[in-house]
Structure formats: structure tokens, C-alpha cells
Write a protein that holds these residues in place. Structure first.
Motif, PDB file in Angstrom:
ATOM      1  N   SER A  18       8.283  -1.527   2.930  1.00  0.00           N
ATOM      2  CA  SER A  18       7.179  -1.037   3.757  1.00  0.00           C
ATOM      3  C   SER A  18       7.288   0.466   4.002  1.00  0.00           C
ATOM      4  CB  SER A  18       7.108  -1.796   5.085  1.00  0.00           C
ATOM      5  OG  SER A  18       8.243  -1.544   5.872  1.00  0.00           O
ATOM      6  N   ASN A  19       8.210   1.111   3.315  1.00  0.00           N
ATOM      7  CA  ASN A  19       8.347   2.559   3.359  1.00  0.00           C
ATOM      8  C   ASN A  19       7.196   3.169   2.556  1.00  0.00           C
ATOM      9  OD1 ASN A  19       9.007   5.233   2.632  1.00  0.00           O
ATOM     10  ND2 ASN A  19      11.182   4.807   2.786  1.00  0.00           N
ATOM     11  N   PRO A  20       6.491   4.161   3.095  1.00  0.00           N
ATOM     12  CA  PRO A  20       5.367   4.758   2.358  1.00  0.00           C
ATOM     13  C   PRO A  20       5.740   5.319   0.988  1.00  0.00           C
ATOM     14  CG  PRO A  20       5.285   5.425   4.640  1.00  0.00           C
ATOM     15  CD  PRO A  20       6.595   4.688   4.451  1.00  0.00           C
ATOM     16  N   GLU A  21       7.004   5.576   0.750  1.00  0.00           N
ATOM     17  CA  GLU A  21       7.440   6.088  -0.552  1.00  0.00           C
ATOM     18  C   GLU A  21       7.687   4.967  -1.556  1.00  0.00           C
ATOM     19  OE1 GLU A  21       7.466   9.406  -1.052  1.00  0.00           O
ATOM     20  OE2 GLU A  21       6.777   9.536   1.024  1.00  0.00           O
ATOM     21  N   ALA A  22       7.639   3.722  -1.121  1.00  0.00           N
ATOM     22  CA  ALA A  22       7.936   2.594  -2.009  1.00  0.00           C
ATOM     23  C   ALA A  22       6.820   2.407  -3.038  1.00  0.00           C
ATOM     24  CB  ALA A  22       8.115   1.311  -1.200  1.00  0.00           C
ATOM     25  N   TYR A  23       7.217   1.934  -4.205  1.00  0.00           N
ATOM     26  CA  TYR A  23       6.272   1.623  -5.268  1.00  0.00           C
ATOM     27  C   TYR A  23       5.297   0.565  -4.764  1.00  0.00           C
ATOM     28  CZ  TYR A  23       4.678   0.226  -9.917  1.00  0.00           C
ATOM     29  OH  TYR A  23       3.928  -0.054 -11.011  1.00  0.00           O
ATOM     30  N   HIS A  24       4.029   0.729  -5.023  1.00  0.00           N
ATOM     31  CA  HIS A  24       2.959  -0.186  -4.624  1.00  0.00           C
ATOM     32  C   HIS A  24       2.695  -0.211  -3.120  1.00  0.00           C
ATOM     33  CE1 HIS A  24       1.602  -1.871  -8.302  1.00  0.00           C
ATOM     34  NE2 HIS A  24       2.727  -2.472  -8.601  1.00  0.00           N
ATOM     35  N   TYR A  25       3.233   0.750  -2.384  1.00  0.00           N
ATOM     36  CA  TYR A  25       3.026   0.744  -0.934  1.00  0.00           C
ATOM     37  C   TYR A  25       1.541   0.660  -0.594  1.00  0.00           C
ATOM     38  CZ  TYR A  25       2.616   2.403   3.834  1.00  0.00           C
ATOM     39  OH  TYR A  25       2.289   2.519   5.156  1.00  0.00           O
ATOM     40  N   ASP A  26       0.742   1.569  -1.158  1.00  0.00           N
ATOM     41  CA  ASP A  26      -0.694   1.589  -0.821  1.00  0.00           C
ATOM     42  C   ASP A  26      -1.424   0.339  -1.291  1.00  0.00           C
ATOM     43  OD1 ASP A  26      -0.806   4.004   0.559  1.00  0.00           O
ATOM     44  OD2 ASP A  26      -1.010   5.156  -1.298  1.00  0.00           O
ATOM     45  N   GLN A  27      -1.012  -0.229  -2.411  1.00  0.00           N
ATOM     46  CA  GLN A  27      -1.707  -1.380  -2.962  1.00  0.00           C
ATOM     47  C   GLN A  27      -1.313  -2.692  -2.283  1.00  0.00           C
ATOM     48  OE1 GLN A  27       0.073   0.798  -4.757  1.00  0.00           O
ATOM     49  NE2 GLN A  27      -1.328   1.793  -6.161  1.00  0.00           N
ATOM     50  N   LYS A  28      -0.050  -2.837  -1.865  1.00  0.00           N
ATOM     51  CA  LYS A  28       0.416  -4.141  -1.406  1.00  0.00           C
ATOM     52  C   LYS A  28       1.102  -4.143  -0.052  1.00  0.00           C
ATOM     53  CE  LYS A  28       1.960  -7.207  -4.453  1.00  0.00           C
ATOM     54  NZ  LYS A  28       2.765  -7.834  -5.494  1.00  0.00           N
ATOM     55  N   PHE A  29       1.885  -3.136   0.248  1.00  0.00           N
ATOM     56  CA  PHE A  29       2.834  -3.245   1.352  1.00  0.00           C
ATOM     57  C   PHE A  29       2.454  -2.488   2.615  1.00  0.00           C
ATOM     58  CE2 PHE A  29       5.496  -3.517  -2.604  1.00  0.00           C
ATOM     59  CZ  PHE A  29       5.523  -4.900  -2.610  1.00  0.00           C
ATOM     60  N   ARG A  30       1.359  -1.792   2.598  1.00  0.00           N
ATOM     61  CA  ARG A  30       0.954  -0.984   3.741  1.00  0.00           C
ATOM     62  C   ARG A  30       0.807  -1.823   5.008  1.00  0.00           C
ATOM     63  NH1 ARG A  30      -4.090   2.900   3.416  1.00  0.00           N
ATOM     64  NH2 ARG A  30      -2.442   4.246   2.696  1.00  0.00           N
ATOM     65  N   TYR A  31       0.269  -3.015   4.879  1.00  0.00           N
ATOM     66  CA  TYR A  31      -0.017  -3.842   6.057  1.00  0.00           C
ATOM     67  C   TYR A  31       1.056  -4.895   6.327  1.00  0.00           C
ATOM     68  CZ  TYR A  31      -4.423  -1.496   5.477  1.00  0.00           C
ATOM     69  OH  TYR A  31      -5.381  -0.526   5.345  1.00  0.00           O
ATOM     70  N   LEU A  32       2.149  -4.838   5.589  1.00  0.00           N
ATOM     71  CA  LEU A  32       3.220  -5.803   5.780  1.00  0.00           C
ATOM     72  C   LEU A  32       3.748  -5.842   7.215  1.00  0.00           C
ATOM     73  CD1 LEU A  32       5.128  -7.916   4.549  1.00  0.00           C
ATOM     74  CD2 LEU A  32       6.622  -6.020   3.868  1.00  0.00           C
ATOM     75  N   PRO A  33       4.019  -4.703   7.874  1.00  0.00           N
ATOM     76  CA  PRO A  33       4.504  -4.773   9.261  1.00  0.00           C
ATOM     77  C   PRO A  33       3.517  -5.485  10.198  1.00  0.00           C
ATOM     78  CG  PRO A  33       4.926  -2.609   8.366  1.00  0.00           C
ATOM     79  CD  PRO A  33       4.045  -3.327   7.372  1.00  0.00           C
ATOM     80  N   ASN A  34       2.229  -5.226  10.051  1.00  0.00           N
ATOM     81  CA  ASN A  34       1.239  -5.899  10.896  1.00  0.00           C
ATOM     82  C   ASN A  34       1.192  -7.392  10.600  1.00  0.00           C
ATOM     83  OD1 ASN A  34       0.466  -3.505  12.114  1.00  0.00           O
ATOM     84  ND2 ASN A  34      -1.129  -3.118  10.614  1.00  0.00           N
TER      85      ASN A  34
END
Length: 52
Positions: A18-34
Motif C-alpha cells: 500500500s506504499n505509493p511507490e509500490a508497483y500497481h499502487y494506483d491500479q490496485k492497492f490505493r484503496y487497500l487501507p480503507n
């Protein structure tokens, strides 16, 4: 490995992806914490028989 160790290991993985620098952050993981917050909230309500 006991259940708490597995949960802790999973939490560490979720933190990394869920780190913004992670691969696919914008496509998949941005909302993981919520999603995790909402899901754990409803699981807790269910476990405590608090659904009405």
C-alpha cells in the motif's frame, strides 16, 4: 506458525504494497487501507453479534 503470526505477516505485506511507490499502487492497492479498515470493522461487529 500461529494465527497471530500469520496475521502479523499479512499486515506487513499489506503495508508494503500500500506504499505509493509500490508497483500497481494506483491500479490496485490505493484503496487497500480503507478496504481493510471497513472489512475489519464489519467482521468485528459480526463477531460481537452487533448486527441489527
Amino acid at each position: 506458525m500461529d494465527k497471530n503470526e500469520r496475521i502479523d505477516r499479512s499486515a506487513e505485506i499489506f503495508k508494503r504494497i500500500s506504499n505509493p511507490e509500490a508497483y500497481h499502487y494506483d491500479q490496485k492497492f490505493r484503496y487497500l487501507p480503507n478496504w481493510l479498515d471497513n472489512t475489519s470493522y464489519f467482521y468485528q461487529k459480526e463477531a460481537n453479534n452487533q448486527f441489527t
